[in-house]
Write a protein that holds these residues in place. Structure first.
Motif, PDB file in Angstrom:
ATOM      1  N   TYR A  89      38.807  37.717  54.403  1.00  0.00           N
ATOM      2  CA  TYR A  89      39.829  38.001  53.732  1.00  0.00           C
ATOM      3  C   TYR A  89      40.453  40.045  54.003  1.00  0.00           C
ATOM      4  O   TYR A  89      40.767  40.403  53.037  1.00  0.00           O
ATOM      5  N   GLY A  90      40.501  40.308  55.524  1.00  0.00           N
ATOM      6  CA  GLY A  90      40.497  41.028  55.806  1.00  0.00           C
ATOM      7  C   GLY A  90      41.972  42.012  55.244  1.00  0.00           C
ATOM      8  O   GLY A  90      42.879  43.028  55.332  1.00  0.00           O
ATOM      9  N   ASP A  91      42.758  41.442  54.327  1.00  0.00           N
ATOM     10  CA  ASP A  91      44.237  41.441  53.822  1.00  0.00           C
ATOM     11  C   ASP A  91      44.653  41.008  52.124  1.00  0.00           C
ATOM     12  O   ASP A  91      45.640  41.332  51.655  1.00  0.00           O
ATOM     13  N   ARG A  92      43.681  41.457  51.450  1.00  0.00           N
ATOM     14  CA  ARG A  92      43.245  41.269  50.208  1.00  0.00           C
ATOM     15  C   ARG A  92      42.141  42.167  49.640  1.00  0.00           C
ATOM     16  O   ARG A  92      41.586  41.986  50.492  1.00  0.00           O
ATOM     17  N   LEU A  93      42.043  41.825  48.203  1.00  0.00           N
ATOM     18  CA  LEU A  93      41.526  42.482  47.338  1.00  0.00           C
ATOM     19  C   LEU A  93      40.764  41.415  46.457  1.00  0.00           C
ATOM     20  O   LEU A  93      41.985  40.517  45.593  1.00  0.00           O
ATOM     21  N   HIS A  94      39.438  41.097  46.343  1.00  0.00           N
ATOM     22  CA  HIS A  94      39.235  39.918  45.003  1.00  0.00           C
ATOM     23  C   HIS A  94      39.632  40.971  43.651  1.00  0.00           C
ATOM     24  O   HIS A  94      39.405  41.559  43.442  1.00  0.00           O
ATOM     25  N   GLU A  95      39.769  40.133  42.440  1.00  0.00           N
ATOM     26  CA  GLU A  95      39.406  40.573  41.157  1.00  0.00           C
ATOM     27  C   GLU A  95      38.041  40.722  41.104  1.00  0.00           C
ATOM     28  O   GLU A  95      37.095  40.245  41.813  1.00  0.00           O
ATOM     29  N   GLY A  96      38.004  41.635  40.033  1.00  0.00           N
ATOM     30  CA  GLY A  96      36.564  42.000  39.567  1.00  0.00           C
ATOM     31  C   GLY A  96      35.714  40.931  39.170  1.00  0.00           C
ATOM     32  O   GLY A  96      36.075  39.901  38.827  1.00  0.00           O
ATOM     33  N   ARG A  97      34.748  41.455  38.637  1.00  0.00           N
ATOM     34  CA  ARG A  97      33.779  40.500  38.646  1.00  0.00           C
ATOM     35  C   ARG A  97      34.019  39.464  36.875  1.00  0.00           C
ATOM     36  O   ARG A  97      34.629  38.232  36.635  1.00  0.00           O
ATOM     37  N   ASN A  98      34.286  40.642  35.761  1.00  0.00           N
ATOM     38  CA  ASN A  98      34.432  40.310  34.741  1.00  0.00           C
ATOM     39  C   ASN A  98      35.991  39.864  34.546  1.00  0.00           C
ATOM     40  O   ASN A  98      36.920  38.510  34.109  1.00  0.00           O
ATOM     41  N   GLU A  99      37.038  39.920  35.606  1.00  0.00           N
ATOM     42  CA  GLU A  99      38.439  39.787  35.521  1.00  0.00           C
ATOM     43  C   GLU A  99      38.395  38.316  36.262  1.00  0.00           C
ATOM     44  O   GLU A  99      39.083  36.760  35.303  1.00  0.00           O
ATOM     45  N   ARG A 100      37.738  37.601  37.018  1.00  0.00           N
ATOM     46  CA  ARG A 100      37.589  36.300  36.709  1.00  0.00           C
ATOM     47  C   ARG A 100      37.100  35.757  36.740  1.00  0.00           C
ATOM     48  O   ARG A 100      37.443  34.622  36.338  1.00  0.00           O
ATOM     49  N   ALA A 101      36.100  36.021  35.674  1.00  0.00           N
ATOM     50  CA  ALA A 101      35.215  35.518  34.785  1.00  0.00           C
ATOM     51  C   ALA A 101      36.711  35.226  33.753  1.00  0.00           C
ATOM     52  O   ALA A 101      35.960  34.250  33.571  1.00  0.00           O
TER      53      ALA A 101
END
Length: 476
Positions: free
Chosen positions: A215-227
């Motif tokens: 995943y070197g080209d993107r950022l994950h959602e935060g913990r609260n957002e993904r929940a």
């Protein structure tokens, strides 16, 4: 094979460099000594390109002193049977949790591979693996070779990807010249906000870093957002009286999802729709892995330990059901497809390339009541990638040679990936006291590698650190 000047070693990538899967890296110290870091199977498009090569070990293993396993996902350990068949009889180094999980992974792979129904051969192979396994404690140096001219040591550190996952530090020292070199192989690094496992801590230094780039080209959602996204996707299926199908790897992703679902159910409270929702794990292997996860609670992070002390059971709660035998599996698929009973089904494989999840997809993809929820990386050339890509457009996918129209809802939550995102990967480098002089990006699509390369170079330039970033190719 670009390496820094005056390097004590050479790295040859036997897999995992030209694509995302098949991780296998050979660290050559001299004409008599080398190490293998992982020995995994190719999957998806990587397998199409290297389908024959991976069934044999086509390189010289006579100098290999040890195999070091970063973690037990099949794209990191799946070629182990072929390595042993080629004559490797040296130690297999891994963390203590990985030593408990590895036999389950290999046994399952052999059951569906070249020794189907050959129980005696499977047991002989597992016994051989057990004899060669050397479980190591985290954060302690293990001496592999100590001669009058050379000393080779290995240390495993927590990687936070799945239970037992490690990144590998290798220390080389020439006794006579006092020359030293430190190499770090990241394996797969976990995301900073993953449940259950502590995030990886950077090593103090590295001269050469072999770094994953999934995943070197993107950022994950935060913990609260993904929940919140997970909750919303499931509640939509509840409203539609449908099933949420979550393709997930049996180890790692399944247990993290159970942890998050238990939290959502707990917070929803009595009287909510969530209290009547069934969470179904339809994978005997996942059920066995989940039991091992429970047995290895000391390796959980502080947050999970607090839940246990509070009387919560994040991997063993009332709404959780497991489907063991194939007859029960078929009955569950029919019942959920026809009844409209809301449920969440977690089933392997994670990329929909086989396993029980395929039967759910065949039965439910054409029905808009249902949802397919992707929470992990879908490799190019896999049915999962096709569903993810074409499903929102009302497209179709080929499953077991037949075409299936996609009318079910398709949702992707990248934040549940067990892989570090670009920010996490940069942080892993930045927090080293002595930054590497050379970085080799592996385990990623070309676009991910190029984006991460540019980000590393920009960071290095900002901090006035001389770093050479290479994109190596496989050399099998």
């Amino acid at each position: 094979m670009n390496t820094p000047e005056n390097s004590l070693s050479t790295i040859i990538h036997r897999g995992g460099a030209s694509g995302v899967t098949g991780s296998c890296h050979q660290l050559i110290v001299n004409s008599e000594s080398s190490l293998l870091i992982d020995c995994g199977l190719f999957q998806g498009e990587d397998a199409q390109q290297d389908s024959f090569e991976q069934l044999t070990i086509g390189f010289d293993i006579s100098t290999v002193k040890a195999l070091v396993i970063t973690h037990v996902h099949i794209d990191h350990v799946g070629r182990l049977p072929y390595l042993l068949a080629a004559g490797f009889n040296g130690p297999i180094l891994c963390s203590k949790p990985s030593a408990k999980l590895l036999p389950l992974v290999i046994e399952d792979a052999l059951k569906i591979g070249f020794t189907r129904n050959a129980r005696r051969l499977i047991e002989q192979f597992l016994q051989r693996v057990d004899e060669q396994l050397v479980p190591l404690d985290y954060a302690k140096w293990h001496t592999l070779e100590a001669t009058s001219s050379l000393k080779i040591k290995v240390k495993l550190q927590r990687a936070g990807h799945i239970l037992g996952s490690s990144y590998v530090e290798v220390s080389l020292r020439e006794t006579n010249s006092k020359r030293r070199e430190r190499l770090v192989f990241s394996g797969d690094l976990g995301a900073a906000n993953s449940p259950l496992l502590p995030a990886p801590k950077s090593p103090s230094r590295a001269d050469v870093l072999v770094l994953e780039s999934t995943y070197g080209d993107r950022l994950h959602e935060g913990r609260n957002e993904r929940a919140a996204l997970l909750k919303r996707a499931i509640e939509q299926a509840l409203e539609n009286k449908g099933t949420v199908i979550i393709p997930a790897f049996s180890i790692g992703r399944t247990q993290e999802l159970l942890y998050e679902l238990e939290t959502i159910i707990h917070r929803a409270g009595r009287g909510s729709l969530w209290q009547s929702l069934e969470i179904i794990v339809d994978s005997p292997l996942a059920a066995r892995f989940t039991q091992v996860y429970r047995d290895l609670k000391p390796f959980w992070d502080d947050e999970a330990q607090k839940l246990i002390k509070a009387g919560r059971h994040p991997l063993n709660f009332d709404a959780l059901y497991t489907v063991d035998n194939h007859t029960a599996h078929e009955q569950t698929v029919r019942y959920l497809a026809e009844s409209g009973r809301p449920a969440v089904v977690i089933a392997a494989s994670g990329m929909c390339a086989g396993g029980r999840v395929v039967n759910y997809l065949k039965a439910m993809l054409g029905d808009p009541r249902h949802q397919v929820l992707f929470v992990g990386y879908q490799g190019a050339g896999t049915p999962g990638r096709d569903i993810q890509r074409y499903g929102p457009e009302g497209g179709w996918v080929m499953l077991d040679g037949e075409r299936y129209d996609i009318r079910a809802g398709i949702t992707t939550i990248n934040g549940y990936s067990a892989h570090a995102d670009q920010r996490d990967l940069l942080t892993f480098i930045k927090r080293m006291r002595h930054w590497p002089k050379a970085i080799r990006l592996v385990h990623g699509d070309t676009s991910a590698k190029l984006a991460l390369k540019a980000a590393i170079e920009a960071m290095a330039d900002k901090h006035q650190q001389p770093i050479t970033v290479n994109l190596p190719e496989n050399s099998v």
